[in-house]
Design a protein around this motif. Structure first.
Motif, mmCIF file in Angstrom:
data_model
loop_
_atom_site.group_PDB
_atom_site.id
_atom_site.type_symbol
_atom_site.label_atom_id
_atom_site.label_comp_id
_atom_site.label_asym_id
_atom_site.label_seq_id
_atom_site.Cartn_x
_atom_site.Cartn_y
_atom_site.Cartn_z
ATOM 1 N N ASP A 1 48.489 44.288 66.987
ATOM 2 C CA ASP A 1 47.685 43.080 67.140
ATOM 3 C C ASP A 1 48.462 41.899 67.709
ATOM 4 O O ASP A 1 47.898 40.844 67.986
ATOM 5 N N CYS B 1 42.566 41.409 62.148
ATOM 6 C CA CYS B 1 42.511 40.923 63.533
ATOM 7 C C CYS B 1 41.196 41.375 64.143
ATOM 8 O O CYS B 1 40.792 42.533 63.954
ATOM 9 N N ALA C 1 40.700 36.896 58.981
ATOM 10 C CA ALA C 1 41.401 36.133 60.010
ATOM 11 C C ALA C 1 40.727 34.778 60.140
ATOM 12 O O ALA C 1 39.521 34.640 59.889
ATOM 13 N N SER D 1 49.827 38.636 62.558
ATOM 14 C CA SER D 1 48.714 37.772 62.141
ATOM 15 C C SER D 1 49.156 36.710 61.143
ATOM 16 O O SER D 1 48.764 35.538 61.244
ATOM 17 N N ALA E 1 41.236 33.176 65.371
ATOM 18 C CA ALA E 1 40.902 34.556 65.731
ATOM 19 C C ALA E 1 39.436 34.831 65.412
ATOM 20 O O ALA E 1 39.111 35.568 64.488
ATOM 21 N N TYR F 1 47.187 40.522 70.955
ATOM 22 C CA TYR F 1 45.981 39.703 70.782
ATOM 23 C C TYR F 1 46.356 38.276 70.403
ATOM 24 O O TYR F 1 45.855 37.302 70.990
ATOM 25 N N PHE F 2 47.230 38.136 69.409
ATOM 26 C CA PHE F 2 47.567 36.794 68.946
ATOM 27 C C PHE F 2 48.371 36.021 69.987
ATOM 28 O O PHE F 2 48.256 34.788 70.077
#
Length: 406
Positions: free
Chosen positions: A338, A129, A204, A317, A209, A341-342
């Motif tokens: 993470d 990530c 990624a 991810s 990403a 973030y996603f």
């Protein structure tokens, strides 16, 4: 030539390395994989030599109240750091004894580069990530094992990273440098820079990403996806074909939020759909035996996602990339690391919705599902699928092979 791949984490951390290992084997390299012992049987199915490292990861996925998980004391954190570094060094040193390169994924592997230096072999760090790598464009990823929580949206990223790097040094610097002194290596001043190197890899997808800084030497070959050709079970395909559209709900190998399934059943029914539940490590199972719900175990997620109207998941991810590649609208309910973030990326790209908060209510999940099921979102998700790369593991394997043979 022999390659040692190593990671710590859930299946979402292990599966990309299995994908890379498969491509390396196809290029006639010998591969060994270090990962938590939970995955020994699964990895053995790919004829990849496996070395267990650390305690079973599944313990962290046991259902429990978040209020019951206390923040570890500084003394406990130091104790965990010392123990983890010692175990990593012992296991990885033995596993790397005849290897020509060591590739480590996830920043929890504090001793991996020291092992490579001690063995005199190249070391590669791979993040899954972008936010796992220090940069002012995003906040640091919180490590739940250290009791960290996500930063508020209003926080200054540079200040957050400065505090994060100090915390990493304070936690891991002394035990790491004690180990390095014991094996005749010089100390390191910056533990994070030592782990990540000045040329890290980013496994990624560059559209889902992307690395935001073209001036930084980050190599991004794409996500390392493991092809899956297994057919879906007949019972599942029959269910998918039998009525209203289905929504997938699954949290993989992490703990699901309390009451998730009861909430999901009501929310999915409220939007006029049926429910396919992936049991996972939670384990999730409906409270009733209603005919509009089906529970599945380990199935081909790549094939299943193409058959559902939306996927509700934690935002790992691998799951996020698989859903994006399938063209499936997503509802991401991030829990740790993470996944936040996603969730933001899915929302920003317009291929789904990010649920506000880690524990949904019937009302909040119904709203998030309603947003993800809008025709324009479904259309964007289908269009986005065409740009998600499938060759990341192959590209990375060729680069690693070329480096070794140079």
């Amino acid at each position: 030539m022999r390659v040692l791949l190593s990671t710590l984490g859930s299946r979402g951390d292990v599966q990309p390395l299995v994908a890379l290992a498969a491509r390396l084997k196809a290029l006639d390299l010998q591969v060994r994989l270090c990962a938590p012992p939970d995955f020994a049987r699964w990895v053995a199915g790919f004829q990849i030599p496996f070395v267990p490292v650390g305690p079973p990861w599944r313990r962290s996925a046991a259902p429990r109240s978040r209020a019951a998980v206390p923040r570890p004391s500084p003394a406990r954190v130091r104790q965990l750091a010392e123990s983890s570094i010692a175990i990593q060094f012992e296991v990885l040193s033995a596993a790397a004894r005849d290897c020509d390169v060591l590739l480590a994924a996830t920043g929890l592997q504090i001793a991996a580069r020291t092992v490579a230096e001690r063995r005199g072999i190249p070391y590669v760090f791979a993040a899954l990530c972008p936010a796992a790598l220090p940069a002012p464009h995003h906040p640091p990823l919180p490590l739940p094992v250290l009791g960290e929580v996500p930063a508020p949206d209003s926080a200054d990223n540079r200040e957050l990273w400065a505090a994060n790097l100090r915390h990493v040094n304070d936690t891991f610097g002394a035990p790491l440098n004690a180990l390095r002194a014991a094996v005749g290596l010089v100390p390191v001043d910056d533990v994070s820079a030592h782990i990540h190197t000045d040329q890290p890899w980013l496994a990624a997808d560059p559209t889902l990403a992307p690395w935001p800084d073209a001036d930084t030497a980050v190599y991004q070959p794409g996500a390392w996806l493991l092809p899956d050709e297994r057919p879906l079970p007949t019972e599942l395909t029959t269910f998918l074909d039998a009525g209203e559209p289905c929504v997938y709900v699954g949290f993989g190998s992490i703990a699901a939020p309390p009451g998730l399934l009861e909430t999901a059943v009501q929310a999915v029914r409220a939007v006029g759909c049926r429910l396919v539940v992936s049991r996972g490590w939670a384990p999730l199972s409906p409270v009733d035996r209603a005919p509009d719900c089906m529970v599945v175990g380990e199935v081909n997620q790549q094939a299943l996602f193409k058959r559902v109207a939306a996927a509700v998941h934690h935002g790992g991810s691998g799951t996020t990339t698989t859903a994006a590649r399938a063209g499936t609208p997503q509802v991401v309910i991030p829990q740790v690391y993470d996944q936040h973030y996603f969730a933001r990326r899915v929302s920003a790209l317009g291929i789904g919705s990010a649920h506000p908060g880690a524990v949904p209510t019937v009302e909040s999940l119904t709203a998030a599902l309603g947003a993800a099921l809008r025709p324009e979102v479904a259309a964007r998700a289908r269009a986005f699928a065409a740009v998600v790369r499938a060759d990341g593991a192959q590209v990375a394997a060729e680069r690693l092979t070329a480096t070794l043979r140079a």
